[in-house]
Design an enzyme around this catalytic site. Sequence first.
Site, PDB file in Angstrom:
ATOM      1  N   HIS A 355       0.817  -1.221   0.000  1.00  0.00           N
ATOM      2  CA  HIS A 355       0.000   0.000   0.000  1.00  0.00           C
ATOM      3  C   HIS A 355       0.848   1.267   0.000  1.00  0.00           C
ATOM      4  O   HIS A 355       0.333   2.358  -0.269  1.00  0.00           O
ATOM      5  CB  HIS A 355      -0.983  -0.004   1.182  1.00  0.00           C
ATOM      6  CG  HIS A 355      -0.367   0.285   2.511  1.00  0.00           C
ATOM      7  ND1 HIS A 355      -0.048  -0.702   3.424  1.00  0.00           N
ATOM      8  CD2 HIS A 355      -0.013   1.462   3.107  1.00  0.00           C
ATOM      9  CE1 HIS A 355       0.455  -0.143   4.515  1.00  0.00           C
ATOM     10  NE2 HIS A 355       0.498   1.159   4.353  1.00  0.00           N
ATOM     11  N   ASP A 404      -0.612  -7.521   1.210  1.00  0.00           N
ATOM     12  CA  ASP A 404       0.045  -6.215   1.363  1.00  0.00           C
ATOM     13  C   ASP A 404       1.554  -6.407   1.501  1.00  0.00           C
ATOM     14  O   ASP A 404       2.130  -6.302   2.592  1.00  0.00           O
ATOM     15  CB  ASP A 404      -0.527  -5.502   2.587  1.00  0.00           C
ATOM     16  CG  ASP A 404      -0.102  -4.040   2.672  1.00  0.00           C
ATOM     17  OD1 ASP A 404       0.422  -3.522   1.666  1.00  0.00           O
ATOM     18  OD2 ASP A 404      -0.310  -3.420   3.732  1.00  0.00           O
ATOM     19  N   SER A 510       4.355   1.753   8.386  1.00  0.00           N
ATOM     20  CA  SER A 510       3.992   0.767   7.366  1.00  0.00           C
ATOM     21  C   SER A 510       5.212   0.259   6.612  1.00  0.00           C
ATOM     22  O   SER A 510       6.113   1.022   6.259  1.00  0.00           O
ATOM     23  CB  SER A 510       3.010   1.387   6.371  1.00  0.00           C
ATOM     24  OG  SER A 510       1.780   1.672   6.988  1.00  0.00           O
TER      25      SER A 510
END
Length: 559
Positions: A355, A404, A510
């Site tokens: 992402h 992801d 992330s």
Amino acid sequence: MKGELLCVLLLCGVAFTLPDQGIHRRFRRGARSYRATCRDEQTQTTYQQHQSWLRPMLRGNRVEYCRCNSGLAQCHSVPVRSCSEPRCFNGGTCQQALYFSDFVCQCPDGFVGKRCDIDTRATCFEGQGITYRGTWSTAENGAECINWNSSALSQKPYSARRPNAIKLGLGNHNYCRNPDRDVKPWCYVFKAGKYTTEFCSTPACPKGPTEDCYVGKGVTYRGTHSFTTSKASCLPWNSMILIGKTYTAWRANSQALGLGRHNYCRNPDGDAKPWCHVMKDRKLTWEYCDMSPCSTCGLRQYKQPQFRIKGGLFTDITSHPWQAAIFVKNKRSPGERFLCGGVLISSCWVLSAAHCFVERFPPHHLKVVLGRTYRVVPGEEEQTFEIEKYIVHKEFDDDTYDNDIALLQLRSDSSQCAQESSSVGTACLPDPDVQLPDWTECELSGYGKHEASSPFFSDRLKEAHVRLYPSSRCTSQHLFNKTITSNMLCAGDTRTGGNQDVHDACQGDSGGPLVCMIDKRMTLLGIISWGLGCGQKDVPGIYTKVTNYLNWIQDNMKQ
């Protein structure tokens, strides 16, 4: 007379009551000395006030004479000549000042120190660590080691002031050593008001069944491999054919170099890897041995965090050397911005979250930084790379964050990209069938925000400690009906207390690592993916389950 006396008394009163305008007194706090010191990064040596030394210049056959003055090294060049006797280890070149007796060693890559005796690439120790000459300097209790040359150790049995200090690996440094043949490397630390010994947290090198791997350049390799890259058999180091060669079993220091009445691969001259003499087409020559470096994934020099903050703890990059920082060029203005975290899994490959790359940035707009403690402040040992390419999982779902995961290839002119150091290292990939008990404690790291409402990312790297949730608690019904797939795992802080004490990942983390200790190595179990807010009590974070993507990772790295 009374008037004069009154005047004197008034003047004395003024003297006692007026603030001291001309003298600014400095009061010491604690026992720290104000005497300035200088540190020479080329030799990794600390010098006291007014102490002098030589160091090589970057160019030319000259060196610099330096003197420590108020914490600053004042240097000027001086002429030199070759030393009359060898004084440098590991292939270093010795040069002596022309007009006085001091000398300096110009060290090959990977070695530093006054005599090139410190191996900067040695990340673990072999056997008891008697020959360990690396740069690990942390005790098992997290304390920093004391410099072997410290005056506080002058009466200790082992210090840099011993006549045989160089032979024992002791010097003007604080790196772990084993001069007394104890069970493993150790050092002196200051504990409970006195100087005492502590074993170091230096990791032991992996022991394969044949020990056919080597650490660093293999200078300390003492295994029994005896074949070269062309499958030729090595000649014995005491073969009569080798008379006249530089490195044989007849050298005065042959035992220290590992040479003897055998034909095992060795690296006595600090070459790129172990080698040996061979006969090829009836001619005497040499070849590199058919060996690979030992895996050092998941090993680190962990330092106990000192500062607690919301969401975790400030930490140092040496505690998480696999942590990567990914930056992207700004579209409409010069400069760059921090994008996401990443995880170094091999010399040229970094894992991250898919992402992070939904905008499909051109690869040349991306940059990966390794070895950085502070997000935007360059580190002393950091390494920066452009991106050759990046691969986003084809089945990544931007709505549910299923699959992801992304893989970035670092750009390099050679087959090797990242150079291993105390600040840069790889995390281990897990075995496909690994099973950890529910509630196993693991670690995450990143440069993300302290809390969801914060407008800024963290200035410094943080770490957090979380536990793996059982699959029965990692479901949609436990996470407000959000989609949870078999490609995800949950981990969170299970301690009691308010939200301000909860460890968790947050925006900006992330792509970073969730690592767990397996067989004394930090192993990558998850990639930071998404969550519901940050640091919410009893609400775990969601991570990409790395074991589901091992084939995908290997297949893409081979392309």
